[in-house]
Design a protein around this motif. Structure first.
Motif, PDB file in Angstrom:
ATOM      1  N   GLU A   1      -0.654   8.296   5.081  1.00 34.81           N
ATOM      2  CA  GLU A   1      -1.747   7.519   4.506  1.00 34.81           C
ATOM      3  C   GLU A   1      -1.389   6.996   3.115  1.00 34.81           C
ATOM      4  O   GLU A   1      -1.752   5.873   2.759  1.00 34.81           O
ATOM      5  N   SER A   2      -0.651   7.799   2.333  1.00 35.81           N
ATOM      6  CA  SER A   2      -0.224   7.338   1.007  1.00 35.81           C
ATOM      7  C   SER A   2       0.711   6.140   1.126  1.00 35.81           C
ATOM      8  O   SER A   2       0.586   5.169   0.368  1.00 35.81           O
ATOM      9  N   TYR A   3       1.651   6.192   2.059  1.00 36.45           N
ATOM     10  CA  TYR A   3       2.567   5.072   2.260  1.00 36.45           C
ATOM     11  C   TYR A   3       1.771   3.821   2.664  1.00 36.45           C
ATOM     12  O   TYR A   3       1.987   2.733   2.130  1.00 36.45           O
ATOM     13  N   ALA A   4       0.840   4.008   3.599  1.00 39.64           N
ATOM     14  CA  ALA A   4       0.020   2.881   4.058  1.00 39.64           C
ATOM     15  C   ALA A   4      -0.803   2.292   2.913  1.00 39.64           C
ATOM     16  O   ALA A   4      -0.924   1.066   2.802  1.00 39.64           O
ATOM     17  N   ASP A   5      -1.334   3.146   2.050  1.00 37.09           N
ATOM     18  CA  ASP A   5      -2.089   2.653   0.890  1.00 37.09           C
ATOM     19  C   ASP A   5      -1.210   1.789  -0.007  1.00 37.09           C
ATOM     20  O   ASP A   5      -1.638   0.745  -0.499  1.00 37.09           O
ATOM     21  N   GLY A   6       0.033   2.225  -0.215  1.00 34.98           N
ATOM     22  CA  GLY A   6       0.957   1.442  -1.026  1.00 34.98           C
ATOM     23  C   GLY A   6       1.246   0.078  -0.423  1.00 34.98           C
ATOM     24  O   GLY A   6       1.283  -0.934  -1.139  1.00 34.98           O
ATOM     25  N   VAL A   7       1.439   0.037   0.889  1.00 34.57           N
ATOM     26  CA  VAL A   7       1.689  -1.237   1.579  1.00 34.57           C
ATOM     27  C   VAL A   7       0.483  -2.162   1.406  1.00 34.57           C
ATOM     28  O   VAL A   7       0.628  -3.340   1.071  1.00 34.57           O
ATOM     29  N   ARG A   8      -0.704  -1.620   1.631  1.00 32.73           N
ATOM     30  CA  ARG A   8      -1.926  -2.434   1.519  1.00 32.73           C
ATOM     31  C   ARG A   8      -2.108  -2.971   0.110  1.00 32.73           C
ATOM     32  O   ARG A   8      -2.483  -4.127  -0.075  1.00 32.73           O
ATOM     33  N   GLN A   9      -1.846  -2.143  -0.895  1.00 34.75           N
ATOM     34  CA  GLN A   9      -1.995  -2.572  -2.287  1.00 34.75           C
ATOM     35  C   GLN A   9      -1.056  -3.725  -2.632  1.00 34.75           C
ATOM     36  O   GLN A   9      -1.363  -4.531  -3.498  1.00 34.75           O
ATOM     37  N   SER A  10       0.066  -3.799  -1.930  1.00 34.78           N
ATOM     38  CA  SER A  10       1.028  -4.874  -2.186  1.00 34.78           C
ATOM     39  C   SER A  10       0.840  -6.068  -1.261  1.00 34.78           C
ATOM     40  O   SER A  10       1.651  -6.983  -1.262  1.00 34.78           O
ATOM     41  N   GLY A  11      -0.187  -6.032  -0.435  1.00 33.35           N
ATOM     42  CA  GLY A  11      -0.500  -7.168   0.427  1.00 33.35           C
ATOM     43  C   GLY A  11       0.236  -7.208   1.746  1.00 33.35           C
ATOM     44  O   GLY A  11       0.218  -8.228   2.438  1.00 33.35           O
ATOM     45  N   GLY A  12       0.866  -6.113   2.121  1.00 31.05           N
ATOM     46  CA  GLY A  12       1.578  -6.070   3.396  1.00 31.05           C
ATOM     47  C   GLY A  12       0.653  -5.711   4.544  1.00 31.05           C
ATOM     48  O   GLY A  12      -0.460  -5.206   4.343  1.00 31.05           O
TER      49      GLY A  12
END
Length: 195
Positions: free
Chosen positions: A24-35
């Motif tokens: 979930e942390s990795y996914a949050d990082g992706v979302r924050q960067s617009g991926g």
């Protein structure tokens, strides 16, 4: 290698695991960067992990496995998060791979040849692996056997390259601060992955 379409596969069978939190942390990082990110939690999908007949006879794929294959085709980058148990991945993750990394999907054997076609070329991968064994001990004594199997025998065999490994250990007696530090690092990894 940066990507815009990222699939995270959480290979821990416990839905409340630290691996789930890392995913979930990795996914949050992706979302924050617009991926764009999709996630498969093996604790939540239904399938028989046993490739009953090997490649001799076809075993029909369950709907969740058909969806997983679609997501792997869609993704530029695969992130596989799992614990090391007895030197390698949990049985549910091995069963998932056995069932969907099939000839015609992950690779294709060539007639009258020892060579094969790698059908997942163009994709990269990141393994995020937790363990109770300290990293140095795993490298020197066990020679990272579980990492080598996933990286070389499965992913690179199918054309996925490069494959990077992040080893988070030891977990069993780790502090809350240690775990939080890694959750933060993994989120930043997700943010950096998006191009």
């Amino acid at each position: 290698m940066n990507a815009t379409k990222i699939l995270i596969i959480n290979g821990h069978p416990d839905p409340l695991s630290y691996c789930k939190a890392l995913s979930e942390s990795y996914a949050d990082g992706v979302r924050q960067s617009g991926g764009a990110v999709e996630m498969i939690n093996l604790s939540e999908i239904e399938f028989n992990p046993n490739l009953r007949y090997g490649y001799r006879k076809r075993t029909e794929l369950e709907p969740d496995l058909l969806k997983a294959q679609e997501l792997i085709r869609w993704a530029d980058h695969l992130v596989i998060v799992y614990p090391t148990w007895w030197g390698t991945m949990p049985a549910v993750l091995k069963g998932f791979i056995d069932r969907i990394f099939l000839p015609g999907f992950a690779m294709r054997y060539r007639d009258n040849s020892v060579l094969w076609d790698k059908l997942l070329k163009g994709k990269s991968a990141q393994l995020i692996v937790t363990s109770d064994t300290p990293r140095l001990y795993n490298a020197l004594v066990y020679r990272n056997a579980g990492h080598r199997i996933m990286r070389s025998n499965i992913l690179k065999f199918s054309g996925v390259s490069p494959v990077h490994v992040t080893d988070i250990s030891p977990i069993r007696k780790s502090t809350e601060a240690f775990r939080q530090k890694w959750l933060d690092k993994v989120m930043k990894m997700g943010m950096k992955q998006v191009r």
